[in-house]
Design an enzyme around this catalytic site. Sequence first.
Site, PDB file in Angstrom:
ATOM      1  N   ASP A   1      -3.905   7.068   2.152  1.00  0.00           N
ATOM      2  CA  ASP A   1      -3.528   7.574   0.818  1.00  0.00           C
ATOM      3  C   ASP A   1      -4.796   7.820  -0.021  1.00  0.00           C
ATOM      4  O   ASP A   1      -4.942   8.870  -0.648  1.00  0.00           O
ATOM      5  CB  ASP A   1      -2.616   6.545   0.143  1.00  0.00           C
ATOM      6  CG  ASP A   1      -2.269   6.918  -1.287  1.00  0.00           C
ATOM      7  OD1 ASP A   1      -1.443   7.822  -1.474  1.00  0.00           O
ATOM      8  OD2 ASP A   1      -2.855   6.316  -2.211  1.00  0.00           O
TER       9      ASP A   1
ATOM     10  N   LYS B   1      -6.445  11.454  -1.575  1.00  0.00           N
ATOM     11  CA  LYS B   1      -6.847  11.652  -2.980  1.00  0.00           C
ATOM     12  C   LYS B   1      -8.338  11.990  -3.054  1.00  0.00           C
ATOM     13  O   LYS B   1      -8.751  12.835  -3.854  1.00  0.00           O
ATOM     14  CB  LYS B   1      -6.537  10.385  -3.786  1.00  0.00           C
ATOM     15  CG  LYS B   1      -5.032  10.105  -3.886  1.00  0.00           C
ATOM     16  CD  LYS B   1      -4.790   8.700  -4.419  1.00  0.00           C
ATOM     17  CE  LYS B   1      -3.312   8.376  -4.539  1.00  0.00           C
ATOM     18  NZ  LYS B   1      -3.076   6.938  -4.751  1.00  0.00           N
TER      19      LYS B   1
HETATM   20  N1  HSE Z   1       0.907   4.252  -2.927  1.00  0.00           N
HETATM   21  C1  HSE Z   1       0.071   4.734  -3.996  1.00  0.00           C
HETATM   22  C2  HSE Z   1      -0.819   3.577  -4.492  1.00  0.00           C
HETATM   23  C3  HSE Z   1       0.960   5.282  -5.109  1.00  0.00           C
HETATM   24  O1  HSE Z   1      -0.628   2.418  -4.099  1.00  0.00           O
HETATM   25  O2  HSE Z   1      -1.738   3.828  -5.258  1.00  0.00           O
HETATM   26  C4  HSE Z   1       0.293   6.286  -5.977  1.00  0.00           C
HETATM   27  O3  HSE Z   1      -0.187   7.403  -5.303  1.00  0.00           O
END
Ligand code: HSE
Length: 432
Positions: free
Chosen positions: A200, A204
């Site tokens: 994740d 980003k």
């Molecule tokens: N799963 C992500 C986090 C949520 O823990 O930051 C926001 O993108």
Amino acid sequence: MKKIVIGLLGYGTVGSGVATILRTNRFDITSRTHADISVKKALVRNLLKERPYGEDILFTDDPYALLHDPEIDIIVEVMGGIEPARTYILEAFKQGKNVITANKDLLASHGLELLSVAEQNKCDLYFEASVAGGIPIIAAIRQSLTANRISSLIGIINGTTNYILSAMTEQGREFEDVLSEAQELGFAEADPTADVEGLDAARKLAILATLSFNTPVTADQVFVEGITKVSKADIKYADELGCVIKLLAIAKNEDGEVEVRVHPTLLDKKHPLATVNGVFNAVFVVGDAVGETMFYGKGAGSLPTGSAVVADIIQVVRNMESGSRGYHNNTSYQNFPLKAVQDFTTGYYIRLKVQDQPRVFASLASFFAEAGISFNSIIQKPRKDKSAEIVLVTHPCKEGQLRQALATLNNYNKLDKIYNVMRLETGNSLSF
Ligand code: HSE
Ligand code: NAP
């Protein structure tokens, strides 16, 4: 007053947050835009679910009821996933509709394609919510810092892993224990793989690096290591070394080469990012004119993320009013090459167990010296079983050198185990 009609693709955590903000802050939003903004339709899978703030919205499971509705000006994609979200967004542009999305998975793989199709169709594409939820980091990079050449960007951009590492540090607990609690409390997903494995954050970072260096970067080009191997012992040693362990997303542009990596990092306690704890996110950006800047806030949640989406809606409405929609910064005019992993340069922390015998230290020193690496500090803890637990901290060296030393070390007959190897960022390497 001009009427602006929204179609929401998705009405879950973020979609309902958008509807809530548009409703509760209606007076201010109307006054600031001179437009009456309302949500007409929302796409969902399950038409039987209760929908907060959904009284005036027509819920449908037919995407084309939104995409082909001539009254809808702006499509807000908050359904997630690559497909069918990508197909729906492309269709929205074909229909001349502006799009706002919070979808980092899609942008990190197809962002430039979407921007280019938006531009061809003279439509807007905004995506503030896709990185760090409520923190306005994308607007900062694309507008407020656009006079600068950005040299580095370092972020804590995953709330789940920051929550886990903060709890391990503050409460002296192990990873699995904190993860299960975070899942029970709803801070971590039932399937936490994308968060704890760093994927994740990599998605980003790909978005932020593309915008910061005007160079296309996709998620699969980011070097990624997750936090599953971090133990409470590593956190204690980090503390002895004056550091905390954080999952950092690091993007640097050094001498025209772009470096992008996400990994658990020993971070000097004096760095401003070291005090960012719990589910909070922060991004530290260094520009040649502005110097050091830092952006802090909630990286997820219905209203923080909705705040970013509604800000994008307001920007699109202003663009529509001023006749400037469809104008996008050219995000990839530089095309800098990406640095090879073996050329990444950082300090390293290596925690290992060896037999407690004469000449073992001398051998360790020679393996690293042969690879051209020198030690910054060494910690040895005696154990009861005639072995020694040792932490080696190197001066900055190339990843390729470290791998050479580890290959020799792995064949050493006095080595019992390498527990963990982590990168270390201190002082000048983090520019503070
Ligand atoms: N799963 C992500 C986090 C949520 O823990 O930051 C926001 O993108
Ligand atoms: P969510 O709560 O799971 O909501 C998704 C919504 O989309 C639901 O309403 C779902 O319908 C609908 N949906 C999904 N797939 C669909 C399909 N194929 N056809 C029709 N409807 C579909 O997700 P979320 O947390 O709001 O996240 C949305 C997006 O925002 C994702 O891209 C996510 O990465 C991003 N984001 C989320 C956060 C956050 O804090 N949650 C923060 C930043 C970015 P049903 O309700 O009927 O299931």
